[in-house]
Design a protein around this motif. Structure first.
Motif, PDB file in Angstrom:
ATOM      1  N   ASN A  69      53.174  52.281 -32.496  1.00 52.83           N
ATOM      2  CA  ASN A  69      52.319  51.095 -32.639  1.00 52.83           C
ATOM      3  C   ASN A  69      52.206  50.653 -34.099  1.00 52.83           C
ATOM      4  OD1 ASN A  69      50.954  50.791 -29.773  1.00 52.83           O
ATOM      5  ND2 ASN A  69      50.921  52.976 -30.254  1.00 52.83           N
ATOM      6  N   ARG A  81      50.912  47.287 -35.207  1.00 52.88           N
ATOM      7  CA  ARG A  81      49.498  46.964 -35.014  1.00 52.88           C
ATOM      8  C   ARG A  81      48.558  47.877 -35.807  1.00 52.88           C
ATOM      9  NH1 ARG A  81      48.750  47.370 -28.724  1.00 52.88           N
ATOM     10  NH2 ARG A  81      50.187  49.114 -28.987  1.00 52.88           N
ATOM     11  N   ASN A 119      46.385  56.311 -25.910  1.00 48.18           N
ATOM     12  CA  ASN A 119      46.662  54.875 -25.814  1.00 48.18           C
ATOM     13  C   ASN A 119      45.363  54.064 -25.793  1.00 48.18           C
ATOM     14  OD1 ASN A 119      49.570  54.567 -25.727  1.00 48.18           O
ATOM     15  ND2 ASN A 119      49.496  55.665 -23.787  1.00 48.18           N
TER      16      ASN A 119
END
Length: 356
Positions: free
Chosen positions: A254, A257, A230
């Motif tokens: 994710n 992003r 992360n």
């Protein structure tokens, strides 16, 4: 197949029973350590297990594959983990360490597949990569004009004109990580094999070839970012020119992003990893200490949850988190072996673990 035999262990049966039974009341929760890649899957299974059974929710800790296996193999008893997650297969040296410390029987459970992605911010430029270019970007030494030299490449465009004119800056896992182990074997070694000079060296001196193929540069182009994937994701968001190495599940979670970069013209996607088309993919494992089953409550039931169709099947809740399921027949075989508590076996010869 060669069955592992742990006769002659340092712990006698009486000592084993004492080690487990005496402090058993001190721990009612299953303790799980290991791979940061398997961590989100193991955590999801643990939470579901805690909600749906009478047992407490297992405690899951992300220590990296190597770190988890070190803790797992340290001994038998409630002071040691019951289960370890790994994003690579256990090594024979680790099996030997387990045996030396009285961990006599290990149950291996393959839970699914994962791809190792090389990703960057969606605000950055995509890098269409080959394994050779990955090796040239990250190896400590590379061939230049027929000689092995310290890596001279500073920008991606130094390697290939089609790559961005950006500084080589890659965030990745440390040596204790199973993701690092798999990356150097699948991507770096695969890239080294594509270079004629190194391919010839491999025929003559496999040990030297492997040392060159697996040694990552230490001049700042590769930045060890710890076991927390992360954190890599956060750093990529902050630096659009950097690339990061981690498991597909983190890209999947994710995707708004980050973007995955293609390797050999194949994008890291659920479908491409499941089919074996994406060439940087590996199996994920869970290892269970058989001596703890029946002593620490719920271990067998937790493994049943983790390997159930509801969890690890094609439409299971772990697939929603990015786990690539095993083929249906293999899932059934894994569940059956886990239920029978079949002891670990290691193949005499290494082979591809992913169906092609």
């Amino acid at each position: 197949m060669e069955r592992l035999n742990f006769r002659g262990s340092l712990l006698s049966a009486a000592a084993l029973a004492l080690a487990l039974a005496a402090p058993a009341a001190a721990r009612e929760q299953i303790r799980i350590v290991g791979s940061s890649t398997v961590f989100p899957f193991s955590t999801a299974a643990a939470e579901q297990f805690g909600r749906s059974t009478k047992f407490p929710t297992p405690v899951v800790e992300s220590t990296g594959s190597g770190g988890g296996l070190k803790l797992f193999c340290a001994g038998v008893g409630v002071n040691y983990p019951d289960i370890t997650n790994s994003s690579r297969r256990i090594k024979r040296s680790e099996v030997n360490r387990c045996a030396k410390n009285g961990v006599q029987e290990i149950i291996e459970v393959r839970v699914g597949y994962d791809g190792i992605v090389i990703a960057n911010s969606r605000k950055g430029v995509r890098h269409p990569l080959t394994k050779e270019w990955i090796f040239r970007a990250l190896a400590k030494q590379v061939p230049v004009k027929g000689k092995l030299v310290d890596n001279p490449y500073r920008r991606w465009s130094d390697i290939a004109a089609s790559l961005p004119k950006e500084k080589i800056e890659v965030l990745g896992p440390p040596p204790t990580s199973g993701t690092r182990d798999a990356f150097v074997e699948l991507a770096m070694e695969g890239g080294a094999k594509a270079i004629p000079m190194l391919a010839e060296l491999r025929k003559k001196d496999k040990q030297r070839f492997k040392a060159i193929a697996h040694t990552i540069r230490e001049d700042g182009a590769y930045i060890e970012a710890g076991e927390n994937d992360n954190l890599i994701v956060q750093k990529l968001e902050a630096n659009r020119k950097a690339l990061g190495i981690f498991g597909f599940s983190f890209l999947d979670q994710n995707s708004d992003r980050l973007q995955g970069n293609p390797v050999e013209s194949v994008l890291p996607s659920f479908e491409n990893i499941a089919s074996g088309d994406y060439g940087v993919s590996r199996s994920l494992y869970v290892y269970v200490k058989k001596a703890h089953i029946g002593v620490v409550p719920g271990i067998q039931q937790f493994v049943a949850e983790f390997t159930s169709e509801a969890a690890a099947g094609e439409d299971g809740y772990l697939a929603d988190k990015g786990l690539i399921p095993l083929p249906a027949e293999e899932r059934r075989a894994v569940r059956k072996a886990a239920q029978k508590q079949t002891p670990l076996e290691l193949q005499k010869a290494e082979g591809k673990e992913h169906p092609q």
